[in-house]
Design a protein around this motif. Structure first.
Motif, PDB file in Angstrom:
ATOM      1  N   THR A   1       7.411   5.919   2.143  1.00 33.79           N
ATOM      2  CA  THR A   1       6.673   7.153   1.853  1.00 33.79           C
ATOM      3  C   THR A   1       7.274   7.882   0.658  1.00 33.79           C
ATOM      4  OG1 THR A   1       7.994   8.314   3.518  1.00 33.79           O
ATOM      5  CG2 THR A   1       5.841   7.474   4.204  1.00 33.79           C
TER       6      THR A   1
ATOM      7  N   THR B   1       0.952   6.899   6.689  1.00 32.06           N
ATOM      8  CA  THR B   1       2.022   6.352   7.532  1.00 32.06           C
ATOM      9  C   THR B   1       1.506   5.333   8.539  1.00 32.06           C
ATOM     10  OG1 THR B   1       1.763   8.275   8.988  1.00 32.06           O
ATOM     11  CG2 THR B   1       3.477   8.392   7.295  1.00 32.06           C
TER      12      THR B   1
ATOM     13  N   ARG C   1       6.026   6.102  -2.357  1.00 31.13           N
ATOM     14  CA  ARG C   1       4.596   6.422  -2.507  1.00 31.13           C
ATOM     15  C   ARG C   1       4.405   7.808  -3.108  1.00 31.13           C
ATOM     16  NH1 ARG C   1       2.105   8.139   2.864  1.00 31.13           N
ATOM     17  NH2 ARG C   1       3.293   9.966   2.182  1.00 31.13           N
ATOM     18  N   ASP C   2       5.168   8.787  -2.607  1.00 36.73           N
ATOM     19  CA  ASP C   2       5.005  10.158  -3.085  1.00 36.73           C
ATOM     20  C   ASP C   2       5.337  10.271  -4.572  1.00 36.73           C
ATOM     21  OD1 ASP C   2       4.340  10.721  -0.509  1.00 36.73           O
ATOM     22  OD2 ASP C   2       6.128  11.918  -0.052  1.00 36.73           O
TER      23      ASP C   2
END
Length: 313
Positions: A147, A229, A150-151
């Motif tokens: 994550t 997620t 990804r961010d």
């Protein structure tokens, strides 16, 4: 439920039938998004309800006086100028469709005016704040979590390209061309455009695709570029939440969301010397007038700098 939504249930049968046909036209023939279709249908439904309350029973009873009184009612109800302008546009688009499909003899809404909406832009980040946003997000991604990767990739892409949050969420893996460093974007009305991005965004995308996406992908992930997620295509609300959370890590930065990053990208492009036409194409604006709003931001900033620096300002 809004007043307009409640009114749709009691429209005269003939009006309700035409409204249903119009909804299908927007969704199938114009291929508009579900959100845009819903907004148009809600506004037009409110107009038809107003017409019915004045004694009308078919779309043939629509006239310019009725449409003007409907807009006047919006004003007395405290609707904003932006809302009234949007509803006037929806009404004009509807009556143009009615005339084009010969459901009414002439376009009764062609001369319908509307108040000019106050055109304002949200705050934008300075270049150093944008850099700090990416740096801070990258630090959080140092743990190697998917994550986090990804961010960073989403923030880099939003700032590098100025695409809308819906366009970002709708990207597929194959929409990224790494040889040319461009993405294929489907904007409003499913209009396709090609938008370039720089090396920092390219590196972040590579890290995400190679080391992050594979850890979140599940059987139902499909071709979606960015995943939530649970492995499904990421939701726009999740992107907005992430941007606000990361912005909070930047001292003194205004609290902006993905749309604020879009404005930031446009402002920095213009301040860097890009011409309006190029920025218009990159952002996917149908009208150059929309892009020209950003010149007010850059002019105001230039004026403040002049007043602070020039001895005879």
């Amino acid at each position: 439920m809004s007043e307009e939504d409640a009114a749709h249930d009691v429209l005269p049968e003939a009006m309700a039938a035409v409204l249903g046909e119009y909804e299908r036209h927007l969704a199938v023939e114009r291929d508009l998004t579900a959100h845009t279709v819903r907004a148009y249908v809600t506004d037009v439904g409110g107009l038809l309800d107003h017409t019915a309350r004045l004694g009308g029973s078919t779309v043939g009873d629509l006239d310019l006086r009725t449409m003007r009184s409907w807009l006047a009612k919006q004003q007395t109800m405290g609707r904003s100028r932006t809302t009234i302008a949007r509803r006037a546009t929806a009404a004009r688009v509807f009556t143009a469709w009615l005339a084009r499909t010969e459901r009414i003899p002439t376009d009764v809404g062609a001369s319908l005016g509307s108040p000019k909406a106050h055109q304002s832009l949200p705050p934008v980040l300075r270049a150093d704040e944008a850099a700090e946003l990416i740096r801070s997000a990258t630090e959080h991604a140092d743990d190697g979590s998917p994550t986090g990767l990804r961010d960073v990739a989403m923030l880099e892409l939003l700032y590098a390209t100025g695409i809308r949050v819906g366009e970002l969420a709708g990207l597929d893996v194959d929409d990224v061309d790494r040889e040319r460093n461009v993405i294929r974007v489907f904007g409003k009305g499913r209009k396709e455009r090609t938008v370039p991005f720089g090396r920092p965004a390219a590196r972040a995308l590579d890290l995400w695709v190679r080391h992050g996406r594979t850890l979140l992908a599940v059987e139902g992930s499909g071709a979606a570029l960015f995943l939530g997620t649970r492995g499904r295509r990421i939701d726009q609300r999740a992107v907005r939440t992430m941007v606000h959370r990361r912005i909070a890590d930047v001292p003194g930065a205004p609290d902006i969301g993905p749309h604020g990053l879009r404005h930031t990208a446009a402002t920095h492009l213009l301040e860097g010397g890009a011409d309006l036409r190029s920025v218009q194409e990159l952002l996917g604006h149908a009208s150059l007038a929309t892009t020209q709003l950003y010149t007010h931001v850059t002019t105001d900033r230039l004026r403040r700098a002049y007043q602070q620096a020039h001895p005879r300002a």
